[in-house]
Design a protein around this motif. Structure first.
Motif: not given
Length: 289
Positions: A198-225
């Motif tokens: 999880f932390i060593s960047n050797t996972a086959s499917l890492p949590p790369s979404e944390v770098a997608d700021v636009d996607r996360l902002h869109a998710a917050v906008e949907t929640i508040l909407g």
């Protein structure tokens, strides 16, 4: 009310076994606490108890690869999988719980309530996390988690010394037994409880979404909407959510409430549980009853 936590397990995404605790009446509305990367469900103990004492059902979850939950056999540590596991937990609870997510748990909350299952939560609390986090603070956390990950520790004293160096503002514990919940014993050494992939960047499917700021902002906008109330709780000494980052987030989403917890760093609930619990309870009383 249940005083001793009731432990239950569910099958998450891909059949990964997820472990959770419940405090309180299982028929009452739920507040679901989601920990940060490298933490466990035990990190919410006092806050969960405070919420349960006020009549809520408090549920704390070990994420996949953390605590007593299974490590993903195929290295799937995507945010959508963390969020999907939480969705499976929620199937066993009364509808529309409050989600309280710290760091990794906050990211999972954003994607679950704002992308995967909009409307699933009645309210959301983000604990020291915003989509556009400070990367230098994230790097410091990553380095702490990676250090000694493979070599482990010869004693609990070594673990306590390392934590004290990382969090100098938090008193070093006198009773070290509490550290055991964050460790696994192998042979004569102690190792952190989390899956190294999880932390060593050797996972086959890492949590790369944390770098997608636009996607996360869109998710917050949907929640508040969807008229879902949201609270941002920041540790005043946080190096992950600086005051500037918090200001930018609140300027983008002015309907989000904000509490700055004095004397707390990134681990807000652990540093100042009294102030953290008060802030969450105040928010619940006003928005989620």
């Amino acid at each position: 009310m249940t005083i001793t936590p009731e432990t239950f397990t569910i099958s998450g995404v891909g059949g990964t076994r997820i472990v959770a605790d419940r405090l309180g009446d299982p028929d009452t509305p739920a507040v679901v606490f989601l920990h940060g990367g490298g933490q466990t469900r035990r990190s919410w103990g006092k806050a969960a108890a405070a919420v349960a004492e006020r009549g809520w059902q408090a549920v704390t979850v070990d994420f996949r690869g953390h605590g007593e939950s299974d490590w993903s056999p195929d290295g799937d540590y995507r945010l959508v999988s963390f969020a999907g596991d939480v969705r499976e937990v929620l199937r066993h609870l009364p509808p529309r719980p409050v989600l309280v997510g710290a760091s990794l748990g906050g990211f999972a909350t954003m994607l679950l309530a704002g992308e995967i299952s909009p409307g699933i939560a009645r309210a959301a609390v983000l604990v020291d996390i915003v989509p556009d986090m400070d990367q230098s603070g994230a790097n410091r956390i990553h380095n702490f988690m990676a250090d000694r990950m493979q070599t482990g520790f010869s004693s609990l004293d070594e673990v306590a010394d390392m934590i004290a160096e990382y969090n100098p503002h938090r008193p070093r514990p006198t009773d070290l037994n509490g550290l055991r919940t964050n460790l696994r014993r192998r042979g004569d050494r102690w190792y952190w409880h989390w899956d190294p992939k999880f932390i060593s960047n050797t996972a086959s499917l890492p949590p790369s979404e944390v770098a997608d700021v636009d996607r996360l902002h869109a998710a917050v906008e949907t929640i508040l909407g969807g008229d879902v109330p949201m609270l941002l709780v920041r540790g005043q000494m946080s190096d992950l959510v600086s005051q500037d980052r918090a200001d930018d987030f609140l300027a983008r989403f002015p309907q989000v409430e904000f509490v700055d917890v004095q004397g707390a760093g990134h681990m807000v609930a652990g540093d100042r549980n009294d102030l953290f619990a008060d802030a969450v309870l105040d928010f619940l009383v006003r928005h989620a009853v």
